[in-house]
Write a protein that holds these residues in place. Structure first.
Motif, PDB file in Angstrom:
ATOM      1  N   PRO A   1      13.701  -2.007  -4.581  1.00 36.15           N
ATOM      2  CA  PRO A   1      12.622  -0.729  -4.309  1.00 36.15           C
ATOM      3  C   PRO A   1      13.626   0.589  -3.877  1.00 36.15           C
ATOM      4  CG  PRO A   1      12.800  -2.135  -2.669  1.00 36.15           C
ATOM      5  CD  PRO A   1      13.751  -2.853  -3.423  1.00 36.15           C
TER       6      PRO A   1
ATOM      7  N   THR B   1       9.674  -5.449   1.225  1.00 38.30           N
ATOM      8  CA  THR B   1      11.050  -5.008   1.254  1.00 38.30           C
ATOM      9  C   THR B   1      11.994  -5.954   1.927  1.00 38.30           C
ATOM     10  OG1 THR B   1      10.441  -2.618   0.775  1.00 38.30           O
ATOM     11  CG2 THR B   1      12.509  -3.053   1.448  1.00 38.30           C
TER      12      THR B   1
ATOM     13  N   ARG C   1       8.759   3.889  -1.984  1.00 40.77           N
ATOM     14  CA  ARG C   1       7.670   3.049  -1.746  1.00 40.77           C
ATOM     15  C   ARG C   1       6.689   3.978  -0.956  1.00 40.77           C
ATOM     16  NH1 ARG C   1       7.917  -3.190  -0.868  1.00 40.77           N
ATOM     17  NH2 ARG C   1       6.004  -3.099  -2.079  1.00 40.77           N
TER      18      ARG C   1
ATOM     19  N   TRP D   1      10.963   1.569  -8.761  1.00 40.61           N
ATOM     20  CA  TRP D   1      12.004   0.192  -8.588  1.00 40.61           C
ATOM     21  C   TRP D   1      12.967   0.344  -9.918  1.00 40.61           C
ATOM     22  CZ3 TRP D   1      10.676  -3.949  -5.478  1.00 40.61           C
ATOM     23  CH2 TRP D   1       9.632  -3.828  -4.373  1.00 40.61           C
TER      24      TRP D   1
ATOM     25  N   VAL E   1       9.075   1.179 -13.275  1.00 41.30           N
ATOM     26  CA  VAL E   1       9.903   0.055 -13.126  1.00 41.30           C
ATOM     27  C   VAL E   1      11.195   0.441 -14.233  1.00 41.30           C
ATOM     28  CG1 VAL E   1      10.797  -2.286 -13.366  1.00 41.30           C
ATOM     29  CG2 VAL E   1       8.613  -1.566 -12.341  1.00 41.30           C
TER      30      VAL E   1
ATOM     31  N   ARG F   1       3.264   2.345 -10.388  1.00 41.09           N
ATOM     32  CA  ARG F   1       4.592   2.053 -10.114  1.00 41.09           C
ATOM     33  C   ARG F   1       5.425   2.145 -11.452  1.00 41.09           C
ATOM     34  NH1 ARG F   1       3.338  -3.364  -8.842  1.00 41.09           N
ATOM     35  NH2 ARG F   1       3.335  -2.942  -6.665  1.00 41.09           N
TER      36      ARG F   1
END
Length: 253
Positions: free
Chosen positions: A14, A3, A17, A52, A26, A24
């Protein structure tokens, strides 16, 4: 920490986290949107899932950059940054134009021989092979475009009434619309990952048949969920959408 190395020019932002992430997610916003579209999502995915969001040039901290005018100008740098993250099973989510970006990203990852998503989530966009009936908003004059977006709840009234804000929003919005409306679908084999589709029952830009046609783009599991609301039902039905994503992420490997 990764980050700390991310700059304001990063494509991937991000939002969450956890220490020991299992997967993950996105997220890609609609036309004109940025990473802040998903700021309300940070506390809602599963505790062990990174979150993200994609931030394209021309908006938020990248407001001084020229917005992309081709789909590849979004997809390729997103893949480049994604490939530099620590390896994790991941899923892609895209709403409206973001659905097209996410789908194309999954295809491009496959063509480049890179690991693909464990699941593709698409929302508010008919299957890419269905082009008839898609609205061509980019052809409208500013006044008519604002009128349509206001009806879709796509731009807050306080923004429409502010000439300075509109002068910042309009070039980005038109560039994004050009990206989406210039898309030419190419037949390719279905994706290996499952696809989950969301649609708003009252969304005038999609149909149940058009959303269901996403099933042709996967050789794996397919699920369609229709929720109350219009084109931006992902905001009004956020908890229902996140519950469904959390459920389907359980199979993301």
């Amino acid at each position: 920490m990764l980050t700390a190395r991310l700059s304001t020019a990063s494509w991937l932002v991000p939002l969450r986290r956890p220490e020991r992430p299992r997967a993950r997610l996105v997220c890609v916003p609609n036309a004109g949107g940025g990473a802040t579209t998903f700021r309300g999502w940070a506390g809602l995915p599963a505790d062990d899932v990174e979150l993200w969001a994609v931030r394209s040039p021309g908006r938020e901290t990248r407001i001084g950059e020229k917005p992309p005018h081709r789909l590849s100008m979004i997809v390729d740098p997103v893949i480049d940054e994604l490939s530099r993250l620590a390896p994790l099973p991941f899923a892609l989510f895209g709403h409206s134009m973001g659905a097209l970006v996410s789908f194309t990203t999954a295809r491009r990852l496959r063509s480049r021989g890179l690991p693909g998503p464990g699941r593709l989530f698409v929302s508010g966009w008919n299957a890419p092979q269905i082009r008839d009936g898609m609205p061509r908003l980019g052809r409208l004059c500013d006044e008519d475009l604002m009128r349509v977006l206001h009806r879709l709840d796509g731009i807050p009234p306080e923004v429409i009434g502010n000439a300075e804000l509109m002068s910042l929003v309009m070039p980005v919005l038109r560039a994004d619309l050009n990206v989406a409306e210039s898309y030419v679908h190419q037949d390719e084999p279905p994706l290996a990952c499952p696809i989950s589709v969301f649609g708003g029952i009252g969304d005038p830009t999609t149909t149940a048949a058009g959303l269901g046609a996403w099933s042709a783009q996967t050789e794996s599991a397919f699920r369609l969920r229709l929720l109350p609301g219009g084109h931006f039902f992902v905001h009004t039905q956020r908890r229902a959408v996140l519950r469904a994503i959390r459920e389907d992420l359980g199979t993301c490997r």
